[in-house]
Scaffold this active site. Structure first.
Site, mmCIF file in Angstrom:
data_model
loop_
_atom_site.group_PDB
_atom_site.id
_atom_site.type_symbol
_atom_site.label_atom_id
_atom_site.label_comp_id
_atom_site.label_asym_id
_atom_site.label_seq_id
_atom_site.Cartn_x
_atom_site.Cartn_y
_atom_site.Cartn_z
ATOM 1 C CG ASN A 98 -3.324 34.376 21.052
ATOM 2 O OD1 ASN A 98 -4.401 33.926 21.426
ATOM 3 N ND2 ASN A 98 -2.892 34.261 19.812
ATOM 4 C CG HIS A 115 -7.600 37.543 27.309
ATOM 5 N ND1 HIS A 115 -8.067 36.434 26.644
ATOM 6 C CD2 HIS A 115 -8.680 38.359 27.471
ATOM 7 C CE1 HIS A 115 -9.368 36.576 26.415
ATOM 8 N NE2 HIS A 115 -9.765 37.731 26.901
ATOM 9 C CB CYS A 126 1.732 46.439 46.270
ATOM 10 S SG CYS A 126 3.020 45.406 45.559
ATOM 11 C CB THR A 184 -10.754 33.855 18.218
ATOM 12 O OG1 THR A 184 -11.533 33.773 19.431
ATOM 13 C CG2 THR A 184 -11.407 34.847 17.269
ATOM 14 C CD GLU A 210 -12.482 22.641 12.352
ATOM 15 O OE1 GLU A 210 -13.708 22.357 12.257
ATOM 16 O OE2 GLU A 210 -11.562 21.855 12.057
HETATM 17 P P1 OAD Z 1 -10.092 28.598 21.181
HETATM 18 O O1 OAD Z 1 -9.299 27.372 21.500
HETATM 19 O O2 OAD Z 1 -11.433 28.739 21.808
HETATM 20 O O3 OAD Z 1 -10.299 28.698 19.600
HETATM 21 C C1 OAD Z 1 -9.227 28.507 18.707
HETATM 22 C C2 OAD Z 1 -9.741 28.712 17.295
HETATM 23 O O4 OAD Z 1 -8.637 28.619 16.416
HETATM 24 C C3 OAD Z 1 -10.769 27.670 16.815
HETATM 25 O O5 OAD Z 1 -11.860 28.336 16.213
HETATM 26 C C4 OAD Z 1 -10.001 26.853 15.787
HETATM 27 O O6 OAD Z 1 -10.828 26.376 14.727
HETATM 28 C C5 OAD Z 1 -9.014 27.889 15.265
HETATM 29 N N1 OAD Z 1 -7.783 27.352 14.673
HETATM 30 C C6 OAD Z 1 -7.121 26.202 14.954
HETATM 31 N N2 OAD Z 1 -6.007 26.109 14.217
HETATM 32 C C7 OAD Z 1 -5.945 27.219 13.446
HETATM 33 C C8 OAD Z 1 -5.024 27.720 12.483
HETATM 34 N N3 OAD Z 1 -3.926 27.039 12.158
HETATM 35 N N4 OAD Z 1 -5.282 28.918 11.902
HETATM 36 C C9 OAD Z 1 -6.395 29.620 12.223
HETATM 37 N N5 OAD Z 1 -7.300 29.196 13.128
HETATM 38 C C10 OAD Z 1 -7.080 28.017 13.743
HETATM 39 O O7 OAD Z 1 -9.147 29.855 21.496
HETATM 40 P P2 OAD Z 1 -9.554 31.392 21.700
HETATM 41 O O8 OAD Z 1 -10.707 31.752 20.847
HETATM 42 O O9 OAD Z 1 -8.309 32.171 21.583
HETATM 43 O O10 OAD Z 1 -8.744 33.140 27.724
HETATM 44 O O11 OAD Z 1 -9.998 31.386 23.200
HETATM 45 C C11 OAD Z 1 -10.340 32.612 23.789
HETATM 46 C C12 OAD Z 1 -9.909 32.661 25.224
HETATM 47 O O12 OAD Z 1 -10.359 31.496 25.911
HETATM 48 C C13 OAD Z 1 -8.410 32.632 25.448
HETATM 49 O O13 OAD Z 1 -7.812 33.894 25.342
HETATM 50 C C14 OAD Z 1 -8.301 32.109 26.832
HETATM 51 C C15 OAD Z 1 -9.276 30.980 26.723
HETATM 52 O O14 OAD Z 1 -9.788 30.524 27.901
HETATM 53 C C16 OAD Z 1 -8.287 33.205 28.962
HETATM 54 O O15 OAD Z 1 -7.428 32.447 29.391
HETATM 55 C C17 OAD Z 1 -8.899 34.313 29.747
#
Ligand code: OAD
Length: 240
Positions: A98, A115, A126, A184, A210
Site C-alpha cells: 500500500n 510500492h 534527477c 491482498t 475471500e
Molecule cells: P487487490 O485489490 O488485488 O486485493 C485486495 C484483497 O483484499 C482481496 O483479496 C480482497 O478479498 C481483500 N479484502 C477486501 N476487503 C478486506 C478486508 N476488509 N480485510 C481483509 N481483506 C480484504 O489489492 P492488492 O493485492 O493490494 O500495485 O493489489 C496489489 C497491487 O496491485 C497494489 O499494490 C497495486 C495494484 O495494482 C501498484 O499500483 C503497483
C-alpha cells in the site's frame, strides 16, 4: 486462530505482508474487488511509466485525488493490531504493497513500503524528491527545473521495486518462522512471492474474507476482515 497464535508466540522472526484489503475498512477502495479501482480505471493509463509519459497531468489529477483520500482516512483496528504485534515480537517486519501511509500512521516502524508512498514526488530526471501535502502536486509544478518531470514516488506496472527495500523484504521472508498475509489478492509480483517462493518452510497464514491466488498453498486460512481478525490475534496472543 489458536495454532497461529501459538506459532506467533514461539516465533522470533515474523513477516506480515499486506495489501489494499487492510485499508478497506478505513474507507479506501481496493484494486480488484467490487468497487475496485482497476474495475473502473485503466491501469495502463494511470499506473505505468508509458501512461505518465503520455499524459502526466491526467496521472497527477488521479494520484492527487487518491492522496487526498488517504489523508482523510484513518488507520483501522487492523493497522493498529499489526503495530501492536510489532511491539510483542522481537524480529517483526511489515511489508506492505500500500502507498497510503496508514501503517505508518498507526505506529508501525519496521515497515517496508514495497510500492513506495504518496508522501513524496520524485523527479524522472534527477531523482530529487519533494514532499507532498494533502493537496498533492499542483499542475504547474509537474515539470521540474532539471528538465525532468515530478512523478508519484511509487512503483508502477513494469517497474522494478526499490532494490534496498526488496532485498530487506526477501531477507525477512527467508528468516521468518511465520508469515501473515492480509488483504491482498496475491496476484502482483514480486510482492506475492514473499509469501510463496521466498517463504521457505515458514508457517503461512492468510487473513482475507475471500479466496486468493495463494489460498490453496497456505497453512492456515482465517476468513474474515482485517479489522475483525487482527485484533483477535493480538488478544489471543496476549492471553497466552
Ligand atoms: P487487490 O485489490 O488485488 O486485493 C485486495 C484483497 O483484499 C482481496 O483479496 C480482497 O478479498 C481483500 N479484502 C477486501 N476487503 C478486506 C478486508 N476488509 N480485510 C481483509 N481483506 C480484504 O489489492 P492488492 O493485492 O493490494 O500495485 O493489489 C496489489 C497491487 O496491485 C497494489 O499494490 C497495486 C495494484 O495494482 C501498484 O499500483 C503497483
Amino acid at each position: 486462530m489458536d495454532e497461529l497464535c501459538d506459532r506467533l508466540r514461539a516465533a522470533t522472526s515474523v513477516l506480515a505482508l499486506t495489501g489494499a484489503g487492510i485499508s478497506a475498512e478505513s474507507g479506501l477502495p481496493t484494486f480488484r474487488g467490487t468497487g475496485g479501482l482497476w474495475r473502473t480505471h485503466r491501469v495502463e493509463e494511470l499506473a505505468s511509466p508509458q501512461g505518465f509519459a503520455r499524459d502526466p497531468r491526467l496521472v497527477w489529477a488521479w494520484y492527487n485525488e487518491r492522496n487526498a483520500a488517504h489523508r482523510r482516512a484513518e488507520p483501522n483496528a487492523g493497522h493498529y493490531a499489526l503495530a501492536a504485534l510489532e511491539q510483542r515480537i522481537s524480529d517483526f517486519t511489515l511489508a506492505t504493497q500500500n502507498v497510503d501511509s496508514l501503517h505508518m500512521r498507526a505506529g508501525s516502524r519496521r515497515l517496508l513500503e514495497l510500492h513506495g508512498s504518496l508522501r513524496t514526488a520524485r523527479c524522472t530526471g534527477c531523482e530529487q524528491r519533494r514532499p507532498l501535502d494533502s493537496l498533492g502536486l499542483p499542475e504547474d509544478a509537474i515539470e521540474h527545473a532539471c528538465g525532468g518531470y515530478l512523478r508519484p514516488d511509487i512503483v508502477w506496472f513494469g517497474e522494478p521495486l526499490p532494490s534496498a527495500v526488496w532485498e530487506r523484504a526477501v531477507e525477512a521472508a527467508s528468516r521468518a518462522e511465520v508469515i501473515v498475509v492480509v488483504g491482498t489478492s496475491a496476484v502482483v509480483y514480486p510482492a506475492a512471492a514473499l509469501a510463496t517462493h521466498y517463504a521457505g518452510d515458514a508457517f503461512v497464514a492468510e487473513i482475507n474474507p475471500e479466496p486468493t491466488a495463494i489460498s490453496e498453498r497456505v497453512d492456515c486460512l482465517l476468513r474474515g476482515t482485517a479489522a475483525e481478525v487482527l485484533p483477535r490475534i493480538v488478544e489471543t496472543f496476549d492471553r497466552g
